[in-house]
Scaffold this active site. Sequence first.
Site, mmCIF file in Angstrom:
data_model
loop_
_atom_site.group_PDB
_atom_site.id
_atom_site.type_symbol
_atom_site.label_atom_id
_atom_site.label_comp_id
_atom_site.label_asym_id
_atom_site.label_seq_id
_atom_site.Cartn_x
_atom_site.Cartn_y
_atom_site.Cartn_z
ATOM 1 C CB THR A 1 -0.881 -0.014 1.268
ATOM 2 O OG1 THR A 1 -1.809 -1.091 1.144
ATOM 3 C CG2 THR A 1 -1.648 1.289 1.463
ATOM 4 N N GLY A 2 0.429 2.285 -0.676
ATOM 5 C CA GLY A 2 1.151 3.563 -0.590
ATOM 6 C C GLY A 2 1.467 4.154 -1.945
ATOM 7 C CB ALA B 1 9.810 0.810 3.796
ATOM 8 C CG ASP B 2 6.224 4.722 6.512
ATOM 9 O OD1 ASP B 2 5.757 5.353 5.546
ATOM 10 O OD2 ASP B 2 5.574 3.897 7.169
ATOM 11 C CD GLU C 1 1.545 -1.946 4.337
ATOM 12 O OE1 GLU C 1 1.355 -1.188 3.372
ATOM 13 O OE2 GLU C 1 2.105 -1.573 5.389
ATOM 14 N N GLY D 1 2.789 3.948 7.560
ATOM 15 C CA GLY D 1 2.417 5.343 7.320
ATOM 16 C C GLY D 1 1.044 5.447 6.673
HETATM 17 C C1 5RP Z 1 1.463 1.753 4.301
HETATM 18 C C2 5RP Z 1 2.930 1.591 4.266
HETATM 19 C C3 5RP Z 1 3.662 2.174 3.096
HETATM 20 O O1 5RP Z 1 4.341 1.165 2.428
HETATM 21 C C4 5RP Z 1 4.615 3.211 3.621
HETATM 22 O O2 5RP Z 1 3.879 4.160 4.375
HETATM 23 C C5 5RP Z 1 5.356 3.906 2.491
HETATM 24 O O3 5RP Z 1 4.448 4.645 1.756
HETATM 25 P P1 5RP Z 1 4.846 5.507 0.487
HETATM 26 O O4 5RP Z 1 5.226 4.543 -0.582
HETATM 27 O O5 5RP Z 1 3.610 6.292 0.187
HETATM 28 O O6 5RP Z 1 5.996 6.394 0.892
HETATM 29 O O7 5RP Z 1 3.554 1.020 5.123
HETATM 30 O O8 5RP Z 1 0.926 1.267 5.494
#
Ligand code: 5RP
Length: 222
Positions: free
Chosen positions: A30-31, A83-84, A103, A96
């Site tokens: 997700t993201g 990943a954050d 996940e 995030g």
């Molecule tokens: C969602 C997540 C995302 O993978 C993480 O927040 C990274 O998001 P982005 O690709 O928008 O930077 O863990 O729960």
Amino acid sequence: MSDAVEMEKQVAAQAAAELVESGMVVGLGTGTTVAHLLPALAKRRLVLRCVATSPRTEELAGRLGLDVVPFTFDHLDITIDGADQISPQGWLVKGGGAAHTREKLVAVTAERFVVIADSTKLVPVLRPPIPLELLDFGLESTFERLGAVRRRAVPRSPDGGVIADFMGEVGDPARLAARFEATPGVVEHGLFPPGMVTTIFVGRGDTVERIDRRAPRAGPGA
Ligand code: 5RP
């Protein structure tokens, strides 16, 4: 988000999409980085079954023509997710987008867990916030025992959990993860240990750095 960061997400996502082969069962994270992965995968016109980690991913993947099926598998061939934060030791902070519980389940079920990220996600040390999903029942008690936690102003998870962030010091991530796991009321936390990750693709400008962390897990019947 700057164009440069978007470019790094795009090239990392493209590199990961190229690992996918026809016939695979694929976990989709997700993201915003995964949002680059989905069209790159769809464009390859492979025969895939995909498991989505959030309603957002499910909707976008479906619109692009990817076959999204329920998570009824005990084995996935590959999971690709963002990943954050990524530490030098390979620890991840995720969640995030509040999808970290699903996940993590989809990551641990996969033979290969591939992380895609722009270079801003590489950090020298992990820092708060560390995402949490908490059981609604007894929430005040769980908050009290965790300390330094604030509820996030987002809807509950699709599984009914309350989304919150641990704002205290991270220190040793293994110790903090163990503390979360020993706290009743914590459904899941966003610390993903290095042993979970097979490969990380990090966008660097318009090129990709590939970091291999562990061999793929043995598949079924191996
Ligand atoms: C969602 C997540 C995302 O993978 C993480 O927040 C990274 O998001 P982005 O690709 O928008 O930077 O863990 O729960």
